[in-house]
Design an enzyme around this catalytic site. Structure first.
Site, PDB file in Angstrom:
ATOM      1  N   CYS A  13      82.068 -47.002  64.592  1.00  0.00           N
ATOM      2  CA  CYS A  13      83.021 -46.028  64.051  1.00  0.00           C
ATOM      3  C   CYS A  13      83.465 -45.076  65.158  1.00  0.00           C
ATOM      4  O   CYS A  13      83.460 -43.859  64.991  1.00  0.00           O
ATOM      5  CB  CYS A  13      82.399 -45.262  62.878  1.00  0.00           C
ATOM      6  SG  CYS A  13      83.598 -44.408  61.841  1.00  0.00           S
ATOM      7  N   GLY A  14      83.835 -45.675  66.287  1.00  0.00           N
ATOM      8  CA  GLY A  14      84.355 -44.890  67.398  1.00  0.00           C
ATOM      9  C   GLY A  14      85.858 -44.716  67.267  1.00  0.00           C
ATOM     10  O   GLY A  14      86.390 -44.546  66.168  1.00  0.00           O
ATOM     11  N   VAL A  15      86.556 -44.803  68.386  1.00  0.00           N
ATOM     12  CA  VAL A  15      88.006 -44.594  68.397  1.00  0.00           C
ATOM     13  C   VAL A  15      88.713 -45.587  67.489  1.00  0.00           C
ATOM     14  O   VAL A  15      89.573 -45.226  66.676  1.00  0.00           O
ATOM     15  CB  VAL A  15      88.547 -44.699  69.833  1.00  0.00           C
ATOM     16  CG1 VAL A  15      90.069 -44.654  69.840  1.00  0.00           C
ATOM     17  CG2 VAL A  15      87.981 -43.578  70.698  1.00  0.00           C
ATOM     18  N   LYS A 106      86.408 -58.822  72.833  1.00  0.00           N
ATOM     19  CA  LYS A 106      86.906 -59.799  73.800  1.00  0.00           C
ATOM     20  C   LYS A 106      85.806 -60.382  74.674  1.00  0.00           C
ATOM     21  O   LYS A 106      85.806 -61.575  74.976  1.00  0.00           O
ATOM     22  CB  LYS A 106      87.998 -59.183  74.661  1.00  0.00           C
ATOM     23  CG  LYS A 106      87.584 -57.898  75.348  1.00  0.00           C
ATOM     24  CD  LYS A 106      88.742 -57.222  76.023  1.00  0.00           C
ATOM     25  CE  LYS A 106      88.373 -55.820  76.497  1.00  0.00           C
ATOM     26  NZ  LYS A 106      88.244 -54.863  75.389  1.00  0.00           N
ATOM     27  N   VAL A 133      92.767 -59.104  72.095  1.00  0.00           N
ATOM     28  CA  VAL A 133      93.694 -59.294  73.214  1.00  0.00           C
ATOM     29  C   VAL A 133      94.973 -58.505  72.965  1.00  0.00           C
ATOM     30  O   VAL A 133      95.644 -58.690  71.957  1.00  0.00           O
ATOM     31  CB  VAL A 133      94.050 -60.783  73.408  1.00  0.00           C
ATOM     32  CG1 VAL A 133      95.030 -60.946  74.573  1.00  0.00           C
ATOM     33  CG2 VAL A 133      92.800 -61.608  73.656  1.00  0.00           C
ATOM     34  N   GLU A 191      88.537 -45.209  81.970  1.00  0.00           N
ATOM     35  CA  GLU A 191      87.189 -44.767  81.629  1.00  0.00           C
ATOM     36  C   GLU A 191      86.561 -44.045  82.823  1.00  0.00           C
ATOM     37  O   GLU A 191      87.036 -44.155  83.960  1.00  0.00           O
ATOM     38  CB  GLU A 191      86.320 -45.971  81.249  1.00  0.00           C
ATOM     39  CG  GLU A 191      86.836 -46.780  80.082  1.00  0.00           C
ATOM     40  CD  GLU A 191      86.650 -46.083  78.753  1.00  0.00           C
ATOM     41  OE1 GLU A 191      85.880 -45.098  78.701  1.00  0.00           O
ATOM     42  OE2 GLU A 191      87.266 -46.519  77.761  1.00  0.00           O
ATOM     43  N   LYS A 206      90.219 -61.675  78.363  1.00  0.00           N
ATOM     44  CA  LYS A 206      91.403 -61.945  77.552  1.00  0.00           C
ATOM     45  C   LYS A 206      92.071 -63.247  77.981  1.00  0.00           C
ATOM     46  O   LYS A 206      92.562 -64.008  77.141  1.00  0.00           O
ATOM     47  CB  LYS A 206      92.369 -60.770  77.662  1.00  0.00           C
ATOM     48  CG  LYS A 206      91.805 -59.477  77.078  1.00  0.00           C
ATOM     49  CD  LYS A 206      92.673 -58.274  77.405  1.00  0.00           C
ATOM     50  CE  LYS A 206      92.073 -56.988  76.847  1.00  0.00           C
ATOM     51  NZ  LYS A 206      92.849 -55.792  77.236  1.00  0.00           N
ATOM     52  N   GLY A 305      94.133 -48.350  72.601  1.00  0.00           N
ATOM     53  CA  GLY A 305      94.202 -47.123  71.813  1.00  0.00           C
ATOM     54  C   GLY A 305      93.719 -47.367  70.397  1.00  0.00           C
ATOM     55  O   GLY A 305      93.772 -48.491  69.881  1.00  0.00           O
TER      56      GLY A 305
END
Length: 429
Positions: A13-15, A106, A133, A191, A206, A305
């Site tokens: 339950c992150g971004v 991925k 991807v 990051e 990917k 995002g």
């Protein structure tokens, strides 16, 4: 419409995960209408349960992901935790206990996609992964379904927004690599440890997924040649501009001319400004697909995002839920072609080589002889000299990577060659 809800568990339950949960809640009525039944968030597995999560009932939050996927009453498990373990075990456990899986992982799919597909098939469940991807860009489904009756020959794309932002900034402002990386970090595109992006690991995973789907052949991460973009310099961009090109970090998956083998690779490359990928700016992604019947197709959009990736996850969730209601499953792994995955040495393309050489008569002849001895034909040569030193820029015709490597090794042994400053492939022509 069926009134009993389809139960969905969320792993992570992150971004991305928080956006998935938000959309499931705020668009609940629309999702129910599109699916034919309501969907219910039945549990959320996290590492830090004390963290506030707006819009999520605290009673749904658990740190025991294994117990959650073993419940037996789940219809779909959405995995957005990433990494290899515990994601792999949680996904296979979900299949064994009756749930289909939607994943954005991925790295895991590139490494163990075949085993995960086999587990899904064995248990009669779906494995969907559009979000793995290129974020929100619809790409997996068009390759797997829309182009299922066509023959794809090449997939060429920008599949990492961080590296595209950095290279675009270097191109448009003349910034050096570190300066552009610092800006990407400050803006949240990179990051704190950007290694996975700038060294090409993310794009390579990917590429493995795309190549496997496009060519109906199992392509693992280890099959993908990978080269990062940390050595790209302002001088490389200056040379590219003189050729009417720019530089992008590309994922390239190709079927050989004889149709018997495929290659998959990730590396920086010069591409002509006239190519559609050259105009992809900032942190955007774009993938160029070439097939026999459809011709050339381009898919473009935000590649990362929370909201864009969640969009792809929710698209898969709707498809999987529809399959659950109809008692069917969607397309699984297609690896019937089983083509040979060729090494990088077999790849044929053009090259841009920059050499630091002694500024004296006969140097160009020596360099040209080395190229000829290794079967690499020269297209153009540009030489600039000053104070006994010179730079020599050679652009070749198409040659194999193995032949080019042999040429470069021989050049390094010449007394008149001070060093090989840069080697860049030229693609998209």
């Amino acid at each position: 419409m069926r009134t009993r809800p389809l139960k969905v568990a969320l792993l992570g339950c992150g971004v991305v995960g928080s956006e998935v949960a938000r959309i499931m809640t705020t668009h609940a009525d629309d999702l129910a209408a599109r699916i034919g039944a309501p969907v219910e968030l039945a549990g959320v597995a996290v590492r830090r349960p004390s963290k506030a999560r707006e819009g999520i009932d605290p009673a749904l939050v658990t740190t025991d992901a294994t117990a959650l996927v073993k419940r037996g009453d789940l219809d779909v498990v959405v995995e957005v935790i990433g990494g290899i373990e515990p994601a792999r075990t949680l996904i296979t456990t979900a299949f064994e206990h009756g749930a289909s899986v939607v994943s954005a992982n991925k790295a895991l799919l590139a490494q163990d996609g075949a085993a995960l597909h086999a587990a899904a098939e064995q248990n009669g469940r779906d494995l969907y992964y559009e979000a793995a991807v290129a974020g929100a860009i619809p790409l997996i489904r068009p390759l797997r379904e829309s182009l299922a009756g066509d023959k794809v020959n090449r997939v060429l794309g920008i599949v990492n927004g961080t590296t595209n932002f950095i290279l675009d900034k270097m191109d448009s402002t003349g910034a050096g690599y570190q300066e552009a990386l610092d800006e990407a970090t400050a803006l949240g595109y990179a990051e704190a440890d950007p290694t996975a992006d700038v060294e090409g690991f993310d794009a390579a995973a990917k590429a493995a997924i795309l190549a496997g789907i496009a060519f109906h052949t199992r392509v693992r991460l280890d099959d993908v040649y990978r080269e990062g973009m940390t050595e790209v310099t302002a001088a490389d961009f200056a040379s590219a501009k003189e050729m009417g090109c720019t530089i992008k970090l590309l994922a390239i998956c190709e079927r050989a001319a004889d149709g018997a083998s495929v290659t998959a690779r990730v590396h920086p490359a010069m591409i002509p400004l006239s190519h559609p990928l050259a105009s992809v700016r900032g942190a955007y992604n774009a993938v160029f697909v070439e097939s026999e019947a459809a011709g050339q197709l381009m898919f473009y959009g935000p590649g990362a995002g929370g909201a864009p990736t969640a969009s792809a996850v929710l698209g898969d969730l709707v498809a999987v839920c529809r399959n659950r209601l109809s008692g069917a499953t969607g397309p699984g792994e297609s690896a019937y072609a089983a083509l040979r995955v060729s090494p990088m040495g077999d790849v044929v393309t053009r090259y841009h080589i920059s050499l630091d050489v002694a500024d004296k008569p006969g140097v160009l002849a020596q360099v040209a002889t080395v190229f000829a001895e290794h079967g690499v034909s020269i297209d153009t040569v540009r030489q600039q000299g000053k104070d006994g030193e010179a730079s020599l820029v050679v652009v070749t015709h198409r040659a194999s990577d193995a032949a080019l490597n042999g040429t470069v090794e021989a050049l390094r042994k010449l007394d008149t060659v001070r060093g090989v400053a840069s080697i860049m492939r030229v693609e998209g022509e």
